[in-house]
Enzyme design. Structure first.
Site: not given
Ligand code: NAD
Ligand code: WQD
Length: 337
Positions: A124, A148, A152
C-alpha cells in the site's frame, strides 16, 4: 499458470481473478470470508464463463495452505488476504498483526515446503512516510503511522529478507494507491460492511440514498480547492497490474517493489463532482474538520511499473465513477448473503 489467490473473494482479488482468467491463467481462490461473500463467485463465473475453484479456509492455517498448493499444482501466489481498516487497526492491533503478519508467515512457510517460488503481495502507498514531495517514487522514504500500515511495511521487509536469503524466490510488492471503481458490467464491485471508511464507497452510498450526505474531512489543506488529494486507480487497471507483475516476476529471482497508481491526484471535491455527473444528480456534502492521520496529498510516480512491467493505468476518474455507480445502483446492498 495455476495461481493461488489468497483473500480471493475480496474486492481487488475478485477483479484480479477475472483478469487472470482473461489472460489464460487459472486462479484458485482461498478465503475465510471475514470481509467478503461467496456470491462473488457467481459473478466471476458469469463473466468468465468458467467457475474458479474456491477453497474456504484461513491463510494462517499453514497445513491447509500447503495442501492447497500441492493439490492444485500452484505455480505462483497472489497474497491479498489481510484486514485493511486503518481505524480498526488502531483499536485492535493484535488482530491486525495476527492476520496480516502471521498470515504471511504461514503462507511463506507453506510455499517453501511445497516448493512454490513466486509471490505477489498487496502492499500500500501507506508505507511511504508523510510529507514527502509528490509524486512518490519507490525509493522514497518509508514509515507507516498506524498498525495497519506497519503490517504492510513489515511484510515488505520480511519478503526482502527471505528473498535475500534464498536466491531462488521471486517476491513482488505492489504498492496500491487508492483503488476505486467496479467492473464495467456493474455485477462486481466493492461491498464494504457497515458504513464505509473510504471516500468513493461513501459517495456511492450517498448517491443511492443509503447515506444522507458526505462529510468532507477538511477544506483547509494546501491543495487547489483545499480538500485532500489522492491517486484514485480503477480496480480493473489494478487487476491488470497484477497480471503484469505475475507474468514479469515468475522465474525472476529477487524482491521487487512497484507503485500501482495513475500518477494524477484528484481532490475530494473532484470526486464528488465526477460522481455527480456519473449518477446525474448533485450530491449533498458538508465540510467538517480534518480526519486525524490524513495527509494533504498523495500520488504515485508510476514510471517504474510502466518501464519494467509494461503496465500503466488507462481508465479516467469519470470511468471510475460511472462503473462504481453502475455497480452501486444495480446492487444497492452489495452481494447477496
Ligand atoms: P477485501 O477485504 O475486500 O479483501 C481481502 C480478502 O481477504 C477478503 O475477502 C477477506 O475475507 C479475506 N481474508 C482476510 N483475512 C483472511 C485470512 N486470514 N484468511 C483468508 N482470507 C482472509 O480488501 P481489498 O480492498 O480487496 O484489499 C485486498 C488487499 O489489498 C489487502 O491486503 C489490502 O490491505 C490491500 N490494499 C487495499 C487497498 C484498498 O484501499 N482497498 C489499498 C492498498 C492495499
Ligand atoms: C480519501 C480522501 C479523506 C472519507 C485509505 C487508507 C490507505 C489505503 C487506501 C489500504 C481523503 C477524504 C474520506 C469521507 C472524506 N488502504 N474523505 N470523507 O485515507 O487516502 O487511504 O485507503 O491500504 O491505507 O488509509 O482513502 O478513501 O479514506 O480518503 O472527505 O467520508 O477522502 O480525508 O482526503 P485514504 P480514503
Amino acid at each position: 499458470m495455476q495461481i493461488l489467490v489468497t483473500g480471493g473473494a475480496g474486492y481487488i482479488a475478485s477483479h484480479t481473478a477475472l483478469a487472470l482468467l482473461e489472460r489464460g491463467h487459472v486462479p484458485v481462490l482461498l478465503d475465510n470470508f471475514v470481509n467478503s461473500k461467496p456470491a462473488v463467485l457467481d459473478r466471476i463465473a458469469a463473466l468468465a464463463g468458467t467457475r474458479p475453484v474456491l477453497l474456504r479456509g484461513d491463510v494462517r492455517d499453514g497445513a491447509f495452505v500447503e495442501q492447497a498448493l500441492r493439490e492444485h499444482r500452484i505455480d505462483a501466489v497472489i497474497h491479498f488476504a489481510a484486514l485493511k481498516a486503518v481505524g480498526e487497526s488502531v483499536a485492535k492491533p493484535l488482530d491486525y498483526y495476527d492476520n496480516n503478519i502471521h498470515g504471511t508467515l504461514a503462507l511463506l512457510g507453506a510455499m517453501r515446503r511445497a516448493g512454490v517460488k513466486t509471490l505477489v503481495f498487496s502492499s500500500s502507498a501507506t508505507v511511504y512516510s508523510a510529507d514527502q514531495p509528490m509524486p512518490l517514487r519507490e525509493d522514497g522514504a518509508l514509515g507507516a503511522v498506524n498498525p495497519y500500515g506497519r503490517t504492510k511495511l513489515m511484510v515488505e521487509n520480511i519478503l526482502a529478507d527471505v528473498a535475500a536469503a534464498d536466491p531462488s524466490v521471486s517476491f513482488t510488492s505492489l504498492r496500491y494507491f487508492n483503488p476505486v471503481g467496479a467492473h464495467p458490467s456493474g455485477t462486481m464491485g466493492e461491498d464494504p460492511r457497515g458504513i464505509p471508511n473510504n471516500l468513493m464507497p461513501f459517495v456511492a452510498q450517498v448517491a443511492v440514498g443509503r447515506l444522507p450526505r458526505l462529510r468532507v474531512f477538511g477544506n483547509d489543506y494546501p491543495t487547489p480547492d483545499g480538500t485532500g488529494m489522492r491517486d484514485y486507480i480503477h480496480v480493473c487497471d489494478l487487476a491488470e497490474g497484477h497480471v503484469a507483475a505475475i507474468d514479469h516476476g515468475h522465474g525472476k529471482a529477487g524482491s521487487h517493489v512497484f507503485n500501482l497508481g495513475t500518477g494524477t491526484g484528484s481532490s475530494v471535491l473532484d470526486v464528488v463532482k465526477a460522481f455527480g455527473q456519473a449518477c446525474g444528480k448533485d450530491l449533498p456534502y458538508e465540510v467538517v474538520p480534518r480526519r486525524a492521520g490524513d495527509v494533504a496529498a498523495c500520488w504515485a510516480d508510476p514510471a517504474y511499473a510502466e518501464k519494467v512491467l509494461g503496465w500503466r493505468a488507462t481508465r479516467t476518474m469519470q470511468t471510475m465513477c460511472e462503473d462504481a455507480w453502475r455497480w452501486q445502483s444495480a446492487n444497492p446492498n452489495g452481494y447477496p448473503d
